[in-house]
Design a protein around this motif. Sequence first.
Motif, mmCIF file in Angstrom:
data_model
loop_
_atom_site.group_PDB
_atom_site.id
_atom_site.type_symbol
_atom_site.label_atom_id
_atom_site.label_comp_id
_atom_site.label_asym_id
_atom_site.label_seq_id
_atom_site.Cartn_x
_atom_site.Cartn_y
_atom_site.Cartn_z
ATOM 1 N N GLY A 9 -21.674 -3.634 22.373
ATOM 2 C CA GLY A 9 -20.734 -4.466 21.877
ATOM 3 C C GLY A 9 -20.219 -3.893 20.707
ATOM 4 O O GLY A 9 -21.081 -3.615 19.505
ATOM 5 N N GLY A 69 -17.501 -5.996 19.057
ATOM 6 C CA GLY A 69 -16.716 -7.176 18.678
ATOM 7 C C GLY A 69 -16.986 -7.660 17.368
ATOM 8 O O GLY A 69 -17.471 -6.682 16.416
ATOM 9 N N THR A 70 -16.807 -8.903 16.870
ATOM 10 C CA THR A 70 -17.375 -9.523 15.772
ATOM 11 C C THR A 70 -18.788 -8.896 15.224
ATOM 12 O O THR A 70 -18.695 -8.225 14.168
ATOM 13 C CB THR A 70 -17.314 -10.709 15.609
ATOM 14 O OG1 THR A 70 -15.874 -11.415 16.121
ATOM 15 C CG2 THR A 70 -17.605 -11.701 14.338
ATOM 16 N N VAL A 71 -19.627 -9.271 16.251
ATOM 17 C CA VAL A 71 -21.144 -8.947 15.686
ATOM 18 C C VAL A 71 -21.285 -7.359 15.558
ATOM 19 O O VAL A 71 -21.889 -6.868 14.754
ATOM 20 C CB VAL A 71 -21.805 -9.921 16.720
ATOM 21 C CG1 VAL A 71 -23.456 -9.427 16.197
ATOM 22 C CG2 VAL A 71 -21.747 -11.255 16.536
ATOM 23 N N LEU A 96 -21.624 0.950 23.291
ATOM 24 C CA LEU A 96 -21.057 0.423 24.607
ATOM 25 C C LEU A 96 -19.993 -0.700 24.348
ATOM 26 O O LEU A 96 -20.172 -1.629 23.641
ATOM 27 C CB LEU A 96 -22.331 -0.091 25.307
ATOM 28 C CG LEU A 96 -21.805 -0.712 26.787
ATOM 29 C CD1 LEU A 96 -21.667 0.464 27.585
ATOM 30 C CD2 LEU A 96 -22.787 -1.874 27.426
ATOM 31 N N ILE A 97 -18.828 -0.361 24.949
ATOM 32 C CA ILE A 97 -17.855 -1.529 25.125
ATOM 33 C C ILE A 97 -17.391 -1.573 26.489
ATOM 34 O O ILE A 97 -17.794 -1.010 27.355
ATOM 35 C CB ILE A 97 -16.590 -0.903 24.141
ATOM 36 C CG1 ILE A 97 -16.232 0.772 24.318
ATOM 37 C CG2 ILE A 97 -16.818 -0.984 22.737
ATOM 38 C CD1 ILE A 97 -15.044 0.986 25.401
ATOM 39 N N LYS A 98 -16.446 -2.614 26.460
ATOM 40 C CA LYS A 98 -16.096 -2.912 28.088
ATOM 41 C C LYS A 98 -14.540 -2.299 28.338
ATOM 42 O O LYS A 98 -14.237 -2.080 29.274
ATOM 43 C CB LYS A 98 -15.898 -4.740 28.071
ATOM 44 C CG LYS A 98 -15.775 -5.118 29.443
ATOM 45 C CD LYS A 98 -16.136 -6.445 29.411
ATOM 46 C CE LYS A 98 -15.979 -6.910 30.592
ATOM 47 N NZ LYS A 98 -15.822 -8.594 30.784
ATOM 48 N N ASP A 99 -13.744 -2.492 27.163
ATOM 49 C CA ASP A 99 -12.182 -2.283 27.272
ATOM 50 C C ASP A 99 -11.874 -0.758 26.586
ATOM 51 O O ASP A 99 -11.902 -0.882 25.338
ATOM 52 C CB ASP A 99 -11.302 -3.227 26.993
ATOM 53 C CG ASP A 99 -9.942 -3.201 26.888
ATOM 54 O OD1 ASP A 99 -9.622 -1.984 27.366
ATOM 55 O OD2 ASP A 99 -9.196 -3.947 26.778
ATOM 56 N N LYS A 125 -8.670 -0.497 24.080
ATOM 57 C CA LYS A 125 -8.702 -1.083 22.583
ATOM 58 C C LYS A 125 -8.709 0.054 21.632
ATOM 59 O O LYS A 125 -9.526 0.947 21.847
ATOM 60 C CB LYS A 125 -9.863 -2.199 22.424
ATOM 61 C CG LYS A 125 -9.652 -3.319 23.059
ATOM 62 C CD LYS A 125 -10.592 -4.621 22.588
ATOM 63 C CE LYS A 125 -10.497 -5.616 23.199
ATOM 64 N NZ LYS A 125 -11.675 -6.588 23.159
ATOM 65 N N ALA A 182 -28.288 -10.626 19.514
ATOM 66 C CA ALA A 182 -27.696 -11.701 19.107
ATOM 67 C C ALA A 182 -27.200 -12.694 20.123
ATOM 68 O O ALA A 182 -26.644 -13.685 19.752
ATOM 69 C CB ALA A 182 -26.295 -11.257 18.245
ATOM 70 N N ASN A 183 -27.609 -12.231 21.317
ATOM 71 C CA ASN A 183 -27.037 -13.084 22.510
ATOM 72 C C ASN A 183 -27.896 -14.154 22.878
ATOM 73 O O ASN A 183 -28.855 -14.141 23.735
ATOM 74 C CB ASN A 183 -27.029 -11.904 23.541
ATOM 75 C CG ASN A 183 -26.244 -12.630 24.823
ATOM 76 O OD1 ASN A 183 -26.137 -13.664 25.063
ATOM 77 N ND2 ASN A 183 -26.055 -11.559 25.765
ATOM 78 N N LYS A 184 -27.506 -15.381 22.117
ATOM 79 C CA LYS A 184 -28.212 -16.613 22.624
ATOM 80 C C LYS A 184 -28.314 -17.135 24.015
ATOM 81 O O LYS A 184 -29.028 -17.602 24.478
ATOM 82 C CB LYS A 184 -27.958 -17.544 21.620
ATOM 83 C CG LYS A 184 -26.883 -18.337 21.597
ATOM 84 C CD LYS A 184 -25.535 -17.526 21.335
ATOM 85 C CE LYS A 184 -24.898 -17.282 19.873
ATOM 86 N NZ LYS A 184 -23.602 -17.867 19.569
ATOM 87 N N GLY A 199 -13.370 -15.143 13.642
ATOM 88 C CA GLY A 199 -14.638 -14.371 14.611
ATOM 89 C C GLY A 199 -16.098 -15.409 14.686
ATOM 90 O O GLY A 199 -16.945 -14.837 15.087
ATOM 91 N N GLY A 258 -20.031 -15.397 12.235
ATOM 92 C CA GLY A 258 -19.208 -14.458 11.519
ATOM 93 C C GLY A 258 -19.805 -13.000 11.524
ATOM 94 O O GLY A 258 -20.893 -13.066 11.586
ATOM 95 N N THR A 269 -24.031 -12.307 10.364
ATOM 96 C CA THR A 269 -24.796 -11.987 11.797
ATOM 97 C C THR A 269 -25.203 -10.572 11.787
ATOM 98 O O THR A 269 -26.234 -10.512 12.190
ATOM 99 C CB THR A 269 -23.859 -12.430 13.038
ATOM 100 O OG1 THR A 269 -23.330 -13.657 12.848
ATOM 101 C CG2 THR A 269 -24.747 -12.529 14.279
#
Length: 413
Positions: free
Chosen positions: A10, A12-14, A43-46, A49, A102-104, A186, A301, A305
């Motif tokens: 990931g 993104g923000t984190v 690792l990303i998804k898109d 970007k 961080a994935n709660k 974020g 944020g 994080t």
Amino acid sequence: MSELHVALLGFGTVGQGVYEALDTHRERIKDITGKEVRIRAILIKDPSKEREIDPSIKVTTDFDEILEEEDIDVLFEAIVGEEPGYTYLTKAIERGIHVVTANKAMFASKGEDLLTRAREREVAVGFEATTAGGLPVIGAIRQLLNVNEITHIQGILNGTSNFILSQMRKEGLSFERALSIAQEKGYAEADPTSDVGGQDAFYKLMILSRAAFHGQPDWEAVPKKGITDLTSDWLQAAESFSLRFKHVGSIQRDRESISGVVEPVLVKESHPFYGVEDVENVVSVKGSLVGRVTLSGPGAGKLPTGSAMVEDFLSLIEGRYASSETRARIGVESLSGRDGEWVVRTPDEALPEWVDRFDLLDRITLSGHLYLFIRGNEEEWNAVQQADVRLQPYPVLKELPLESRLKREASVR
Ligand SMILES: NC(=O)C1=CN([C@@H]2O[C@H](COP(=O)(O)OP(=O)(O)OC[C@H]3O[C@@H](n4cnc5c(N)ncnc54)[C@H](OP(=O)(O)O)[C@@H]3O)[C@@H](O)[C@H]2O)C=CC1
Ligand SMILES: N[C@@H](CC=O)C(=O)O
């Protein structure tokens, strides 16, 4: 100098927070560990970007390519939802890689399973960032449990909701506008209904429950309510009674069971949660020896994080999680008493008859509604509520009690 190899799931923000924290604190980390940290893959998804990532780092949409990288020591996971995060982390643990998540949404249900797998493989799982952003609350609980029994936890656990309530009250923003700012900053989840509907705070409460009580209540038995019913009228009414709405998760353990609730409540000026504003979170923990310990600070944020994840990283590199097994606890007391205070909205201006049965502390009218601040017996109040479904009540939150000896020592004469 030898190196520590890490990968990020990931960006993104984190994920970007971790990337930045590792970069800006490179020298400090080197001083502490004696090693250079190198990010090997992300690792990303898109893939379409645009991203500012050092070209020496592999960027991929295929998790197997991450696992194929040799000598990854630690995997940081900051993607969204229970899957594929759980599958990725089990595969990493199987390979003997430490993980920091961080994935709660994933960890609330799969945390115990991951911790068990990690113990079997003799690796560590860091999950500080799953709960209350930058606050080191999991670390504090771990430390307290060395001798204390923890009986209660109470906290503002969702930065987005707290931000929205503060902005609606202080700046007069609409709910939609305040949410959109929280998204720009974020703070919000990819699906913000989880924030404003109470689900995000619920996940965090379940993670706290596991950390402090070594168990969770039946998820279906925990009432969950978000902030979407609160209007600016309600916020103004509360303010005129010197009360503030806060979205709070509470959990407690008695001899038999664990019970929790996630809901908006009113807090008084004297309550430690009253001044917790904007994206801040707060967590109060009651321990058998220490009394009440309260931590507050940024709850969401990028950098708060990122900070929590890199702290976890350093803790596990230094082997501090080697024996992080929590011990079973027995709590003893209950917070709920027979008396309570409530603010009630009723549709009519005339004082309802049932008010006679309570202490009427204050009243105001706003936009054709009558708001009453009352105090009284909980059983009587439950009966009134059942008889009149038009009532909209909110309870005033009690503070976690201090031990009476502590209270005596703390009071100034
Ligand atoms: N935002 C915050 O303040 C906090 C968030 N968290 C948690 O951290 C996690 C990340 O949050 P946040 O950074 O805000 O989320 P974002 O939506 O900003 O970023 C998510 C990242 O994960 C990637 N991603 C999502 N799904 C997949 C997938 N299936 N495979 C590969 N990559 C994927 C996205 O890829 P792409 O870039 O290609 O879209 C993106 O880079 C969440 O679990 C959240 O609950 C925890 C504490 C605080
Ligand atoms: N969306 C969450 C992010 C941190 O966990 C929040 O607003 O608290």
